[in-house]
Design a protein around this motif. Structure first.
Motif: not given
Length: 412
Positions: A216-231
């Protein structure tokens, strides 16, 4: 690996926050995430988004300002951070090996600190060197300066695994090596994970690396806000928003070549000879196989040269002087993208597949790879058509509902 080897543990991040004094906003702000035991999760995001800070809070190299960290269900936020780090493997860019210590001493560092007996440490060092593909007899007594970048990185991974931790944190570990070595190190990590089943959290800025390695990949925005966490597949086919689409970039179908492994396609058995075989064996195999070339293997059965009949004539009948050197190979854990790049670089329409010690395992050709590309493109085309059909149905339903509503108002 011995049967007692420790497999992965779950990781839970609950409202994890990091504020630095004097900064108006947090570096990491209320991160909530559940990572399953035995999976590889990749943190990817722009520079300065807080992905490395979040990683380092898991083993408390950076102390959280707020929130909780649970590993295997145990709250580790309040325990001694030094003891915690001995239970969590950590590998960084450029390996971070101690230059005054030998390879064996570097790997033995944590087991020695936790009080393992000498015999057990010696056995573990040899086991790990073998596991990461380095001959214990050859590398045991070397110093880091005597190793290539790729070899240093392998030792760094071995050191991180030395005390058999359930969790392995990796902070851009392959970022400082050349692209070919990087591909091989990625393949090695995938192979190791098949054997070890650790929980791996891996930071990278390279989305292609994230696709290749991540469960799975966590795509992170600024301040580590999760934009998408999926396969990887879900992110490639259904990015959550424009920010995630920017990471996916153009050519999502071709990026999906990073999701398919060489082991998933047909690997052909090519005719081979070894350096020690008599010359007649070459001609016999060439005649019986119906191919126009043969793969010459060295004494350890590793691909050495591609041989054609004409090469032998020009080299006056000598196998040693004939043929074209094999410049690149792939393993069964390599992606189809790796294989395609190797085939295109070689210009000959095929690439040799090797085992963990470099021994010959088969060949993948351009036709097989192109068939896979066409299948992916066709799958994407059908999915796009299906998505378009769903949108049209949704619009039609909405229009019908609006018309029904208007009719009801007129009657009223």
């Amino acid at each position: 690996m011995p049967e007692s080897s420790t497999s992965g543990a779950s990781i839970e991040l609950e409202n994890l926050t990091k504020r630095y004094p004097g900064s108006p906003s947090p570096a990491v702000d209320n991160v909530n995430m559940e990572i399953q035991a035995g999976e590889i999760v990749i943190f990817v995001g722009p520079s300065g988004c807080g992905k490395s800070t979040t990683l380092k809070m898991i083993n408390r190299l950076i102390e959280p300002t707020g929130g909780r960290i649970r590993i295997g269900g145990e709250d580790v936020t309040g325990i001694d951070p030094v003891k915690l780090r001995r239970k969590v493997g950590y590998a960084i860019q450029s390996a971070g090996l101690f230059p005054h210590m030998t390879v064996a001493q570097n790997i033995a560092l944590v087991p020695k600190m936790v009080g393992w007996p000498k015999r057990r440490i010696k056995s573990r060092v040899e086991e790990l060197l073998d596991l990461v593909g380095l001959d214990p007899g050859e590398f045991h007594g070397r110093y880091p300066r005597q190793l290539s970048g790729g070899q240093q990185q392998r030792v760094g991974v071995a050191r991180a695994l030395a005390a058999d931790p359930p969790v392995l944190l990796m902070d851009e570990p392959f970022g400082a090596v050349d692209p070919i070595t990087r591909d091989h190190l990625q393949d090695e990590l995938i192979r190791l994970q098949h054997e070890l089943h650790k929980t791996i959290v891996f930071v990278t800025h390279d989305f292609d690396e994230a696709i290749k390695l991540g469960d799975r990949i966590a795509v992170l925005r600024e301040r580590s806000h999760i934009a998408q966490f999926d396969t990887p597949e879900a992110i490639l086919t259904n990015p959550a928003d424009d920010f995630v689409s920017g990471f996916v970039g153009a050519g999502a179908a071709l990026k999906r070549l990073n999701l398919t492994r060489v082991r998933d396609v047909e690997i052909q058995d090519y005719p081979t000879v070894t350096i020690d075989d008599p010359l007649q064996e070459f001609f016999n195999k060439l005649r019986s196989s119906g191919t126009n070339e043969i793969l010459l293997l060295d004494k350890r059965r590793r691909p050495y040269k591609w041989l054609r009949r004409g090469d032998l004539m020009r080299a006056k009948g000598s196998l040693a002087r004939a043929g074209t050197l094999v410049h690149d190979t792939v393993t069964r854990d390599a992606t189809l993208r790796d294989a395609l790049e190797a085939v295109l670089t070689d210009n000959a329409g095929r690439v040799a597949v090797t085992g963990r010690r470099g021994e010959y395992d088969g060949v993948v050709d351009m036709e097989t790879l192109m068939n896979s590309v066409h299948e992916l493109l066709e799958a994407d085309r059908l999915e796009a058509m299906e998505h378009q059909h769903e949108l049209e149905e949704a619009r039609a339903t909405q229009t019908h509902a609006e018309q029904e509503g208007d009719g009801g108002e007129k009657k009223a």
